[in-house]
Design a protein around this motif. Sequence first.
Motif, PDB file in Angstrom:
ATOM      1  N   MET A 127     -17.186  12.080 -14.794  1.00 47.23           N
ATOM      2  CA  MET A 127     -16.294  12.709 -13.805  1.00 47.23           C
ATOM      3  C   MET A 127     -14.912  12.075 -13.883  1.00 47.23           C
ATOM      4  N   ARG A 128     -14.873  10.734 -13.947  1.00 46.23           N
ATOM      5  CA  ARG A 128     -13.606   9.997 -14.013  1.00 46.23           C
ATOM      6  C   ARG A 128     -12.820  10.381 -15.258  1.00 46.23           C
ATOM      7  N   GLU A 129     -13.512  10.479 -16.382  1.00 43.92           N
ATOM      8  CA  GLU A 129     -12.847  10.856 -17.635  1.00 43.92           C
ATOM      9  C   GLU A 129     -12.215  12.247 -17.519  1.00 43.92           C
ATOM     10  N   SER A 130     -12.948  13.185 -16.959  1.00 43.04           N
ATOM     11  CA  SER A 130     -12.402  14.543 -16.788  1.00 43.04           C
ATOM     12  C   SER A 130     -11.228  14.545 -15.823  1.00 43.04           C
ATOM     13  N   ALA A 131     -11.378  13.858 -14.701  1.00 42.56           N
ATOM     14  CA  ALA A 131     -10.281  13.799 -13.723  1.00 42.56           C
ATOM     15  C   ALA A 131      -9.039  13.170 -14.343  1.00 42.56           C
ATOM     16  N   ASP A 132      -9.221  12.069 -15.062  1.00 42.54           N
ATOM     17  CA  ASP A 132      -8.082  11.408 -15.706  1.00 42.54           C
ATOM     18  C   ASP A 132      -7.402  12.326 -16.714  1.00 42.54           C
ATOM     19  N   ARG A 133      -8.204  13.054 -17.489  1.00 44.92           N
ATOM     20  CA  ARG A 133      -7.639  13.975 -18.483  1.00 44.92           C
ATOM     21  C   ARG A 133      -6.781  15.047 -17.816  1.00 44.92           C
ATOM     22  N   TYR A 134      -7.309  15.661 -16.743  1.00 41.55           N
ATOM     23  CA  TYR A 134      -6.552  16.715 -16.068  1.00 41.55           C
ATOM     24  C   TYR A 134      -5.297  16.160 -15.395  1.00 41.55           C
ATOM     25  N   MET A 135      -5.419  15.004 -14.743  1.00 41.90           N
ATOM     26  CA  MET A 135      -4.247  14.439 -14.064  1.00 41.90           C
ATOM     27  C   MET A 135      -3.166  14.065 -15.076  1.00 41.90           C
ATOM     28  N   THR A 136      -3.569  13.548 -16.232  1.00 37.05           N
ATOM     29  CA  THR A 136      -2.599  13.212 -17.274  1.00 37.05           C
ATOM     30  C   THR A 136      -1.880  14.461 -17.762  1.00 37.05           C
ATOM     31  N   LEU A 137      -2.630  15.515 -18.024  1.00 35.32           N
ATOM     32  CA  LEU A 137      -2.006  16.769 -18.460  1.00 35.32           C
ATOM     33  C   LEU A 137      -1.064  17.319 -17.398  1.00 35.32           C
TER      34      LEU A 137
ATOM     35  N   ASP B  76     -22.192  21.131 -19.869  1.00 41.06           N
ATOM     36  CA  ASP B  76     -22.455  19.689 -19.901  1.00 41.06           C
ATOM     37  C   ASP B  76     -21.207  18.819 -19.770  1.00 41.06           C
ATOM     38  N   SER B  77     -20.143  19.366 -19.194  1.00 43.95           N
ATOM     39  CA  SER B  77     -18.961  18.547 -18.924  1.00 43.95           C
ATOM     40  C   SER B  77     -18.345  19.001 -17.604  1.00 43.95           C
ATOM     41  N   TRP B  78     -17.517  18.134 -17.018  1.00 43.29           N
ATOM     42  CA  TRP B  78     -16.837  18.456 -15.764  1.00 43.29           C
ATOM     43  C   TRP B  78     -15.503  19.105 -16.086  1.00 43.29           C
ATOM     44  N   GLN B  79     -15.341  20.352 -15.635  1.00 41.97           N
ATOM     45  CA  GLN B  79     -14.129  21.113 -15.931  1.00 41.97           C
ATOM     46  C   GLN B  79     -13.441  21.532 -14.638  1.00 41.97           C
ATOM     47  N   LEU B  80     -12.148  21.697 -14.722  1.00 40.56           N
ATOM     48  CA  LEU B  80     -11.352  22.038 -13.552  1.00 40.56           C
ATOM     49  C   LEU B  80     -11.735  23.399 -12.980  1.00 40.56           C
ATOM     50  N   ALA B  81     -11.961  23.417 -11.664  1.00 48.73           N
ATOM     51  CA  ALA B  81     -12.225  24.666 -10.955  1.00 48.73           C
ATOM     52  C   ALA B  81     -11.173  24.908  -9.877  1.00 48.73           C
TER      53      ALA B  81
END
Length: 133
Positions: free
Chosen positions: A26-36, A123-128
């Motif tokens: 979850m943290r990895e996905s959140a970090d990726r989206y916030m960085t973008l 199988d991954s957390w994606q932005l909704a």
Amino acid sequence: MIRAIFGLSIFLLVSCGDVVELTPDMRESADRYMTLLDRGQYVEVWNQSSSIFRDTVTTEDWVKQVSRLKEPLGKAKTRWQRDVIGQENPGNHPPGSYVLINFETGFENDEAVETLVLYQESDSWQLAGYFIK
């Protein structure tokens, strides 16, 4: 005032969810989206988002809305995770696992709470959803 950018209704998730532990994925996905988002790579955010997000808003509308709301705030200077709320199969939304992550963010020109709604898909957390208030 809540400045919402397309996504799922956060009110339903908050009122019916439980506080959960943020997992590494979850943290990895959140970090990726916030960085973008911080880099202004809004099209890439849309491209990497969940199908339910992409079905809700066109690329053009997403870029227009997020630009209009984020650019006056300036660059993010500080950010800390406030809480994480989980929800399984919320009513009026596609079934599945959701997490709502709130961040206290200090921007150059203001402070705000940024909220990411992540949906577990493929199988991954994606932005909704993404919201600023």
